[in-house]
Enzyme design. Structure first.
Site, short mmCIF file in Angstrom:
data_model
loop_
_atom_site.label_atom_id
_atom_site.label_comp_id
_atom_site.label_asym_id
_atom_site.label_seq_id
_atom_site.Cartn_x
_atom_site.Cartn_y
_atom_site.Cartn_z
N ASP A 136 4.63 1.18 -3.77
CA ASP A 136 5.34 1.11 -2.49
C ASP A 136 4.98 2.34 -1.67
O ASP A 136 4.93 3.46 -2.21
CB ASP A 136 6.85 1.05 -2.73
CG ASP A 136 7.62 0.69 -1.48
OD1 ASP A 136 7.71 -0.51 -1.19
OD2 ASP A 136 8.12 1.61 -0.80
N LEU A 137 4.71 2.15 -0.37
CA LEU A 137 4.32 3.27 0.49
C LEU A 137 5.56 4.02 0.96
O LEU A 137 6.42 3.46 1.64
CB LEU A 137 3.53 2.76 1.70
CG LEU A 137 2.25 1.98 1.39
CD1 LEU A 137 1.59 1.51 2.67
CD2 LEU A 137 1.28 2.81 0.56
N ASP A 161 5.32 -3.46 2.63
CA ASP A 161 4.40 -2.40 2.21
C ASP A 161 4.36 -2.28 0.69
O ASP A 161 4.03 -1.23 0.15
CB ASP A 161 4.82 -1.06 2.83
CG ASP A 161 6.20 -0.61 2.37
OD1 ASP A 161 7.07 -1.48 2.14
OD2 ASP A 161 6.43 0.61 2.26
#
Length: 328
Positions: free
Chosen positions: A200-201, A243
């Site tokens: 996950d960003l 994301d």
């Protein structure tokens, strides 16, 4: 003129003999058409198709085709007539067996005319050769068109499959594609370990909030392009949604085997404007499960554990271990 088909040789002298029996050929063809109509009427598919063009028109078509048999089979126009015949049967969904059944009436028609015409008919040897040439050319055309249609249908299926398993924004696998990859691994390589990693960003939401979704989409596309170049051919990379990305490592049983690889991916983020980091969660196949849903659930819990730990790391649940990737 030399024969263009080595399977069915036809010489200039054969053609000269054929031509001198033209009247007898036309008599055979007339007799054949009558017999062929009887066969066609007994076939539901043929009868339905014929009735759409009328029996009179079908009769003319048969007569017209068999009049081409009087021509030299080595001529392009003659072969073209045979190919058109095969194509027409293919498009009308008439099977080759019925096609041959109908055209086999040519030989009874020949024998019925022998008493009346005698030597006025061409030798049976030439009749067989000319018939085989005509039918073989038609069946070749039938077969070519069938293979062409199969290839087209296969390509359509492949395109649909690609669409079903591909994320439209990034071109990576989607969730379903990643699930299929793991299920196939379980079916074929159930004794080989693997790792499912969710990434996950960190801080990505701020891009969408500040610059809008087009900017965020562009960043995701750049990220996908950068990460794709780091993935081995037998591994899998997917965009799960938003994301969140999914990474499948086969031939890897312990996180330590892939941590340096994940660190390279974190460093490869196109984050010149924004200091993004990456958080992740790891699930082990088969220890944490064999099905995608079970592995995903375990990796998702580990991902939130990494977020709560301070981000910029990847972790496992049991035992809880944390591996730094980047700073948030």
């Amino acid at each position: 003129m030399e024969s263009t088909n080595p399977l069915f040789p036809w010489s200039d002298s054969d053609q000269e003999t054929w031509q001198t029996h033209r009247d007898g050929l036309y008599a055979i063809h007339t007799q054949f058409v009558g017999r062929a109509l009887t066969v066609a009427e007994a076939h539901d598919g043929m009868r339905t198709i014929i009735e759409t063009v009328t029996w009179e028109r079908f009769t003319q078509m048969l007569q017209g085709h068999f009049h081409t048999l009087a021509q030299d089979p080595r001529l392009a126009i003659s072969s073209e007539a045979s190919r058109h015949m095969g194509t027409a049967h293919m498009r009308a969904h008439i099977s080759p067996s019925w096609f041959i059944r109908l055209f086999n009436e040519y030989f009874p028609a020949y024998h019925e005319m022998q008493e009346k015409w005698g030597d006025g008919l061409p030798p049976l040897r030439l009749v067989r050769t000319r018939w085989l040439w005509d039918v073989a050319t038609a069946l070749d055309s039938y077969n070519d068109l069938l293979h062409h249609e199969i290839a087209q249908q296969s390509q359509k299926v492949a395109d649909l499959m690609a669409y079903a398993y591909q994320d439209p924004l990034t071109g990576l696998l989607n969730r379903r594609g990643l699930e299929e990859l793991i299920e196939r691994h379980d079916q074929l390589y159930s004794n080989i370990p693997g790792l499912l990693i969710l990434l996950d960003l960190d801080g990505f939401k701020a891009v969408n909030d500040q610059f809008g979704h087009p900017a965020g989409d562009h960043f995701l596309q750049e990220t996908a392009q950068s990460w794709r170049s780091l993935i081995r051919s037998h591994d899998g990379l997917a965009r799960i949604g938003g994301d969140e990305f999914g990474l499948w490592f086969t031939f890897a049983g312990q996180p330590e085997q892939v941590i340096s690889h994940l660190q390279h991916m974190a460093q490869a983020l196109p984050s010149k404007t924004f200091p993004f980091g990456v958080s992740g969660g790891i699930a082990r196949y088969p220890d944490d499960g064999r099905r995608f849903q079970d592995l995903y659930r375990q990796a998702d819990k580990a991902l939130y554990q990494s977020k709560n730990h301070g981000k910029g790391c990847v972790s496992t649940l049991s035992p809880p271990r944390f591996y730094p990737l980047s700073s948030a």
